[in-house]
Enzyme design. Structure first.
Site, mmCIF file in Angstrom:
data_model
loop_
_atom_site.group_PDB
_atom_site.id
_atom_site.type_symbol
_atom_site.label_atom_id
_atom_site.label_comp_id
_atom_site.label_asym_id
_atom_site.label_seq_id
_atom_site.Cartn_x
_atom_site.Cartn_y
_atom_site.Cartn_z
ATOM 1 N N GLU A 104 0.715 -1.398 0.165
ATOM 2 C CA GLU A 104 -0.018 -0.202 0.072
ATOM 3 C C GLU A 104 0.669 1.276 -0.067
ATOM 4 O OE1 GLU A 104 -3.754 -0.526 2.566
ATOM 5 O OE2 GLU A 104 -2.598 -2.294 3.327
ATOM 6 N N SER A 159 -6.569 -2.387 1.609
ATOM 7 C CA SER A 159 -6.990 -1.666 0.398
ATOM 8 C C SER A 159 -7.424 -2.635 -0.649
ATOM 9 C CB SER A 159 -5.582 -0.864 -0.235
ATOM 10 O OG SER A 159 -5.352 0.200 0.360
ATOM 11 N N TYR A 208 -9.244 3.541 -5.795
ATOM 12 C CA TYR A 208 -8.245 4.537 -6.065
ATOM 13 C C TYR A 208 -8.199 5.181 -7.508
ATOM 14 C CZ TYR A 208 -6.619 2.941 -1.749
ATOM 15 O OH TYR A 208 -6.490 2.632 -0.359
ATOM 16 N N ARG A 260 -11.456 3.424 11.248
ATOM 17 C CA ARG A 260 -12.415 3.358 10.377
ATOM 18 C C ARG A 260 -13.066 1.870 10.163
ATOM 19 N NH1 ARG A 260 -10.781 3.588 5.498
ATOM 20 N NH2 ARG A 260 -11.698 1.847 4.701
ATOM 21 N N ASP A 302 -15.639 -0.879 8.664
ATOM 22 C CA ASP A 302 -16.363 -1.140 7.412
ATOM 23 C C ASP A 302 -17.470 -2.116 7.716
ATOM 24 O OD1 ASP A 302 -14.377 0.469 6.237
ATOM 25 O OD2 ASP A 302 -13.235 -1.052 5.581
ATOM 26 N N GLU A 334 -14.393 -5.074 9.055
ATOM 27 C CA GLU A 334 -13.079 -4.949 9.546
ATOM 28 C C GLU A 334 -12.864 -3.629 9.962
ATOM 29 O OE1 GLU A 334 -9.947 -4.648 6.841
ATOM 30 O OE2 GLU A 334 -11.113 -4.232 5.358
ATOM 31 N N ASN A 394 -9.972 -0.324 10.457
ATOM 32 C CA ASN A 394 -8.471 -0.008 9.867
ATOM 33 C C ASN A 394 -8.082 1.139 10.832
ATOM 34 O OD1 ASN A 394 -8.740 -1.111 6.941
ATOM 35 N ND2 ASN A 394 -10.646 -0.181 7.225
ATOM 36 N N GLY A 442 -6.999 5.840 5.360
ATOM 37 C CA GLY A 442 -6.611 6.793 4.260
ATOM 38 C C GLY A 442 -6.689 8.532 4.734
#
Length: 284
Positions: A4, A129, A195, A234, A236, A249, A251, A255
């Site tokens: 990443e 990612s 992305y 964060r 999800d 999950e 994070n 980002g």
């Protein structure tokens, strides 16, 4: 130093610019094996971590900074390590009351469980990612996925495929921010959709019933607290056909560009990007 890296560079440059715009004496360091020497040479007093993936998000650099006695943003070594591993995360949250897709842990050398239902999602525990994730429609596709994913680690999470709306909830120092809905044009939020500009729409606040949004925020906050996280993280989710947010999950270093999901949610709450970056610095 991870797969990443390109995303880390984007986050790092955005954070550096934000700090410098506020008058902080900030310097950008591209992490490598010489990191201890670089930190000492630059006289770093606080580290703002914008490192996604292996070595940055898994507790390694946090452990190094603990040894060097340099304060840093975000979660500590243990919490980072636990959250990076999707299997460990699910086991730690098993008694939390958070709804999650059912799963099996497959290890290299194991047979495929006979009670697997298709489609099934195969995930490497530490992929980020959306790398290392494959949706398998049948046994043949799963065999192929496992043959590929085994090269990324000894274990693979085989998770129930949940069809529904993709949402994410950022938690800032225990505060659940507005829910963001992710609407990829391709139907799957993969690396390219994530992305490539214009391939995904982000709706904030997510157009959900208030009860669903509140449930997702509550589950995100519980996962943040139970995992012992700090700074911003964060979580999800997939909202299933019954309106239940199913946790996937969390994070620990999401980002961090002005158009990333967590800053987007913070902006909706009333926290501009530069304020968010500075607030996280001061929480180190």
């Amino acid at each position: 130093m991870s797969t990443e890296r390109p995303i880390s560079m984007k986050s790092g440059k955005a954070v550096l610019a934000a700090l410098q715009s506020r008058g902080w004496n900030a310097v950008g360091i591209d992490m490598g094996p010489d990191l201890p020497e670089r930190l000492k040479a630059e006289g770093v007093e606080v580290a703002w971590l914008a490192l996604h993936g292996q070595f940055g998000e898994d507790g390694c650099v946090q452990g190094l900074l603990e040894i060097l006695r340099i304060p840093y943003t975000g979660s500590g070594p243990s919490a980072s390590s636990f959250a990076m591993d999707k299997i460990t995360t699910k086991r730690l949250l098993a008694d939390s009351g958070i709804p999650m897709p059912s799963d099996h842990t497959w290890r290299v050398g194991d047979g495929i469980p006979s009670d697997i239902s298709y489609p099934v999602v195969a995930k490497t525990p530490e992929g980020g990612s959306t790398l290392g994730i494959q949706i398998c429609a049948d046994r043949e596709a799963l065999d192929s996925a496992l043959d590929e994913l085994r090269h990324m680690g000894q274990e693979v999470l085989l998770e129930e495929f949940v069809e529904g709306r993709e949402i994410t909830v950022a938690v800032l120092e225990g505060l659940a921010l507005p829910v963001v809905e992710i609407v990829p044009d391709s139907g799957f939020f993969d690396f390219e959709s994530k992305y490539t500009e214009g391939m995904t729409r982000y709706l904030v606040p997510a157009p959900l019933e208030a009860s669903i949004a509140q449930a997702a925020q509550n589950y995100a906050r519980i996962s943040y607290e139970k995992m012992g996280l700090k700074g911003i993280a964060r979580a999800d989710f997939i909202v299933d056909s019954e309106g239940t947010p199913r946790f996937l999950e969390i994070n620990t270093i999401p980002g961090m560009t002005a158009t990333s999901l967590s800053p987007m949610a913070a902006a909706e709450y009333g926290i501009p990007f530069e304020d968010l970056v500075e607030r996280l610095l001061l929480s180190a």
